[in-house]
Design a protein around this motif. Structure first.
Motif, PDB file in Angstrom:
ATOM      1  N   CYS A 183      20.233 -65.342  60.251  1.00  0.00           N
ATOM      2  CA  CYS A 183      20.768 -65.251  61.743  1.00  0.00           C
ATOM      3  C   CYS A 183      20.559 -63.631  62.047  1.00  0.00           C
ATOM      4  O   CYS A 183      21.557 -63.286  61.781  1.00  0.00           O
ATOM      5  N   LYS A 184      19.665 -63.315  63.347  1.00  0.00           N
ATOM      6  CA  LYS A 184      20.391 -62.253  63.456  1.00  0.00           C
ATOM      7  C   LYS A 184      19.602 -61.860  64.834  1.00  0.00           C
ATOM      8  O   LYS A 184      18.769 -61.821  65.312  1.00  0.00           O
ATOM      9  N   VAL A 185      21.112 -61.593  65.297  1.00  0.00           N
ATOM     10  CA  VAL A 185      21.512 -61.299  66.762  1.00  0.00           C
ATOM     11  C   VAL A 185      21.245 -60.288  67.206  1.00  0.00           C
ATOM     12  O   VAL A 185      21.700 -59.321  66.845  1.00  0.00           O
ATOM     13  N   TYR A 186      20.630 -59.988  68.480  1.00  0.00           N
ATOM     14  CA  TYR A 186      20.623 -58.912  69.462  1.00  0.00           C
ATOM     15  C   TYR A 186      20.828 -59.036  70.584  1.00  0.00           C
ATOM     16  O   TYR A 186      21.230 -59.197  71.334  1.00  0.00           O
ATOM     17  N   MET A 187      22.462 -58.197  70.592  1.00  0.00           N
ATOM     18  CA  MET A 187      22.833 -58.799  71.207  1.00  0.00           C
ATOM     19  C   MET A 187      23.495 -57.243  72.909  1.00  0.00           C
ATOM     20  O   MET A 187      23.799 -55.686  72.057  1.00  0.00           O
ATOM     21  N   VAL A 188      23.069 -57.527  73.875  1.00  0.00           N
ATOM     22  CA  VAL A 188      23.086 -56.821  75.048  1.00  0.00           C
ATOM     23  C   VAL A 188      24.141 -56.041  74.816  1.00  0.00           C
ATOM     24  O   VAL A 188      25.826 -56.559  75.353  1.00  0.00           O
ATOM     25  N   LYS A 189      24.243 -54.226  74.515  1.00  0.00           N
ATOM     26  CA  LYS A 189      25.877 -53.539  74.592  1.00  0.00           C
ATOM     27  C   LYS A 189      26.724 -54.159  74.626  1.00  0.00           C
ATOM     28  O   LYS A 189      27.673 -54.352  74.464  1.00  0.00           O
ATOM     29  N   VAL A 190      26.610 -54.011  76.023  1.00  0.00           N
ATOM     30  CA  VAL A 190      27.215 -53.595  76.722  1.00  0.00           C
ATOM     31  C   VAL A 190      28.567 -55.292  76.933  1.00  0.00           C
ATOM     32  O   VAL A 190      29.376 -55.518  76.778  1.00  0.00           O
ATOM     33  N   SER A 191      27.517 -56.308  76.586  1.00  0.00           N
ATOM     34  CA  SER A 191      28.388 -57.293  75.998  1.00  0.00           C
ATOM     35  C   SER A 191      28.822 -57.447  74.725  1.00  0.00           C
ATOM     36  O   SER A 191      29.549 -57.710  74.444  1.00  0.00           O
ATOM     37  N   TYR A 192      28.306 -56.784  73.712  1.00  0.00           N
ATOM     38  CA  TYR A 192      28.513 -56.703  72.820  1.00  0.00           C
ATOM     39  C   TYR A 192      29.948 -56.787  71.951  1.00  0.00           C
ATOM     40  O   TYR A 192      30.841 -56.514  71.647  1.00  0.00           O
ATOM     41  N   GLU A 193      30.373 -54.822  73.570  1.00  0.00           N
ATOM     42  CA  GLU A 193      31.690 -54.636  73.789  1.00  0.00           C
ATOM     43  C   GLU A 193      32.555 -55.103  73.853  1.00  0.00           C
ATOM     44  O   GLU A 193      33.663 -54.705  73.778  1.00  0.00           O
ATOM     45  N   GLN A 194      32.295 -55.687  75.377  1.00  0.00           N
ATOM     46  CA  GLN A 194      33.263 -56.113  76.134  1.00  0.00           C
ATOM     47  C   GLN A 194      33.639 -57.996  76.163  1.00  0.00           C
ATOM     48  O   GLN A 194      34.172 -58.736  76.546  1.00  0.00           O
ATOM     49  N   LYS A 195      32.713 -59.063  75.382  1.00  0.00           N
ATOM     50  CA  LYS A 195      32.935 -60.009  74.251  1.00  0.00           C
ATOM     51  C   LYS A 195      33.020 -60.114  73.507  1.00  0.00           C
ATOM     52  O   LYS A 195      32.668 -60.759  72.386  1.00  0.00           O
ATOM     53  N   PRO A 196      34.161 -58.840  72.496  1.00  0.00           N
ATOM     54  CA  PRO A 196      34.252 -59.639  70.899  1.00  0.00           C
ATOM     55  C   PRO A 196      34.174 -60.589  70.385  1.00  0.00           C
ATOM     56  O   PRO A 196      34.322 -60.869  69.222  1.00  0.00           O
TER      57      PRO A 196
END
Lengths: 456, 456
Positions: A160-173
């Motif tokens: 499963c490869k998930v592309y997570m919006v970068k700002v969410s990736y950083e703010q929602k660890p």
């Protein structure tokens, strides 16, 4: 005040759980408009779609005729781990409001993904596995869909490869970390793992990303890696088909106690929950057997039903996906940064768009501070911390119950409580600290986006 | 492999839910030792205790004879909002392990407080309300108990003052925010709102606080404010009484399908979950009716049962509370900073301590990396992200199931899944990033704390 005949929570027995998904398109006289090839503007063929989606899902996507789809046993086994979800009688909320209305909610948050998204994730993972694929790709914003898909892929042993919006990736660890528990690889988007990602990074070096960019990366990875396909958690016809399990369980639970709802309320972003919740009720309405009032609730800051146009548009901001005819604000539209309550998608499920256009349902929009007020009222009496998305439905359920208080009518109101708010506490904090406001897009703004719709 | 006769999840009907709490002390030949006045070393009287605790809770605390306490209707109504909790057959875990063992878990995490703590919180809030109090005070570390109490107080309209260990207050803003949703006031401890807080701040200006200090502040506020009492979420006899609802439901669900467990496993910190889960089974064992293997699981870094001494000790590091006879590591003992898995209390419920000393149950300790390995295995197949605390029980349940695989025995194993890990993702992240290690206290360290036990 308590109606002793109805328990607080109605659970179905395993034997009562749905064995079929219900395809509402079979009962629609006006079928949803077909997806179009973005280049030729011709309807997408199964062959064209099969490069992106699994074969069985393509068939489901295009099938406007088959009324019932048997739910494969493997999926029913997985459903048993977290389903049936309870249909709860909101006795405490009724008492708090002092309303004669009878309020029920279908609670889909009692699983680790925290929402109804798991219902379709497990189905999509199952068909990918059945087709012998190695894995799937997807995008995620806040992470709810990505979490659900990670759980489903882990169960079937799929990559499963998930592309997570970068700002969410950083703010929602924390969301990211749950996906890692389930073995998914999570990449902040835009990334240097794709052509489109590298292009965007070169043009906008400091960008925090967007859902549209993440979709484009996920699609690119799916079509360029043998054994991979792309999956999506909302909007599509196939997703509404899988999510019909919500409505089918709800209806079975109500029927068990001889309850007929007057009003059915669901929040609406891309339409996956609303479409699932209302499916069998809408079927009865379409067949002229029953008449329910059905209300879609959307954020005032992202009002695709109430202020959008019904037209062909791109499903993604990257414009690589097929065109869908839907109520849309334009594929460039992004809700204002102050918007905390989810349901950010610019468009709406083509099925729901057609039903709305045909007058089978209503839509209303609510400002976010009133949504969080409703959320807190609900949490305090019903004991569940609701997701901001779900709280849009709570808001309107409370408003309808208060109207009943004025008129003295004992209407039966059913709403969808799609998920929990454990990962949304930054938004609750903003609300408590008085830092939340209600920006609503102007007509001029919306017109500027609508002007850029593709000419079809 | 699936045993078709047993559903994945056994839910009780409302009519089958317990109407009584079970007081295991009534069946104990050797009663738990009484609480002692820290000054006089004489047993605490009801009058002495009533300055700190509500009157009815004092009566419950001191009552070693009454076997059954009717659960007041108001509490049963609240229980209906999130109970019965499901007893789940872990079919997927069994299949993953390839064991002939039958594994069941009682899942207490399906409520917004995320754990079983709510079972006692609502009872304590109810008796406070019934006594006409304005509010209650308590301490919380990570915030699980504080959240549960906030929910309970919100339901009954009581004021709730939570003293939260300062380092947690700063590092776990989401837990704090949930408490605010429920209207609690949350103060980082030590604070300048109490004498003891001001004293500690003057002596240690930069301190991050401790559970002991937070207890002392909460008790000071309770005894110095008319209309307030102090409440505690574990260790006490009254808490085990309320938590017996877990075991009673578990037993009712098993009985419904004619299942007799061989092994019952629970994690143990202060003992609230373990004591509740095992209560009715222990009752049968004490009365000589049945024989179960009962296993308490504690962290290797806080091993009160397995490496502590059975002696009178302070319940708090501030030494303001009564002395309790219990398995203890000494009231100054704090697990090493690397310890991420909860269950940090230095002592153990006096009831469980006596039962353990009398040989009615076993105890084992497990290192935390093996706990998180078990947590991840469980999450991937059973779909629930477990709390680190609960994962101690998962670890030993898996180990026992693997022993069955070796011997070919189809034992029935029941364990308590006390809660969810949504607020513990920093610990999961440490585990994934290989930053978690297993510090285990040395004999010399433990001896140095034991040497400071009060002389009684």
């Amino acid at each position: 005040m308590k109606d002793q005949a109805i328990p607080y929570k109605i659970y179905l027995e395993e034997a009562e759980m749905p064995k079929f998904w219900y395809n509402v398109r079979a009962d629609m006289k006006n079928k949803p408009a077909p997806l179009l090839n973005p280049g030729t503007h011709q309807p997408m063929t199964a062959e064209e779609l099969s490069g992106v989606f699994c074969d069985e899902l393509v068939a489901q996507e295009l099938d406007n005729e088959t009324r019932e789809y048997p739910i494969p046993q493997e999926i029913r086994d997985f459903y048993k781990m977290y389903r049936p979800s309870p249909l709860v009688r909101a006795y405490c909320l009724e008492e708090k409001l002092g309303t004669p209305a009878k309020i029920y909610y279908k609670f889909e948050g009692n699983n680790t993904s925290g929402s109804h998204k798991l219902n379709s994730a497990i189905a999509q993972a199952y068909y990918a596995k059945k087709q012998g694929l190695k894995g799937v790709t997807t995008e995620t914003g806040a992470g709810q869909w990505g979490t659900a898909l990670s759980m489903a892929c882990s169960y079937f042993g799929l990559d499963c490869k998930v592309y997570m919006v970068k700002v969410s990736y950083e703010q929602k660890p924390f969301r990211r970390e749950v996906m890692r528990v389930y073995g998914a690889s999570v990449t902040p988007s835009p990334s240097d793992t794709t052509d489109i990602g590298r292009k965007i990074l070169a043009e906008h070096p400091g960008t925090g990303g967007s859902l549209g960019c993440a979709i484009s990366e996920a699609v690119e990875v799916a079509v360029s890696n043998p054994g991979y396909r792309y999956v999506l958690g909302s909007v599509l016809n196939q997703v509404l088909l899988h999510q019909s399990v919500i409505g089918l369980e709800t209806k079975a639970a109500l029927d068990k106690y001889g309850i007929t709802p007057d009003i059915i309320i669901g929040c609406a972003g891309g339409g996956s929950n609303l479409g699932g919740l209302i499916a069998p009720f809408m079927g009865e309405k379409l067949r002229g057997e029953k008449n329910y009032r059905i209300i879609a609730v959307e954020p005032a800051s992202c009002p695709s039903f109430t202020r959008g146009v019904y037209a062909y548009d791109f499903c993604d901001t990257g414009m690589v996906c097929p065109l869908a005819k839907m109520y849309t604000l334009g594929s460039d539209f992004i809700p204002a940064p102050n918007h905390a309550g989810g349901l950010r998608y610019h468009g709406m499920s083509p099925v729901l768009s057609q039903l709305y256009d045909d007058g089978y349902m209503e839509a209303t929009s609510v400002p976010q501070t009133s949504v969080f007020e409703a959320a807190e009222t609900f949490a305090r009496v019903e004991g569940i911390l609701p997701a901001p998305e779900s709280s849009h439905a709570i808001r309107v359920a409370i408003d309808e119950a208060l109207k009943c208080k004025e008129t003295g009518e004992a209407k039966t109101i059913v709403f969808g409580l799609t998920g929990t708010g454990y990962f949304d506490l930054v938004a609750y904090e903003k609300f408590h600290d008085g830092k939340m406001d209600d920006y609503i897009p102007t007509d001029a703004e919306l017109a500027s986006y609508a002007a850029k719709l593709p000419k079809v």
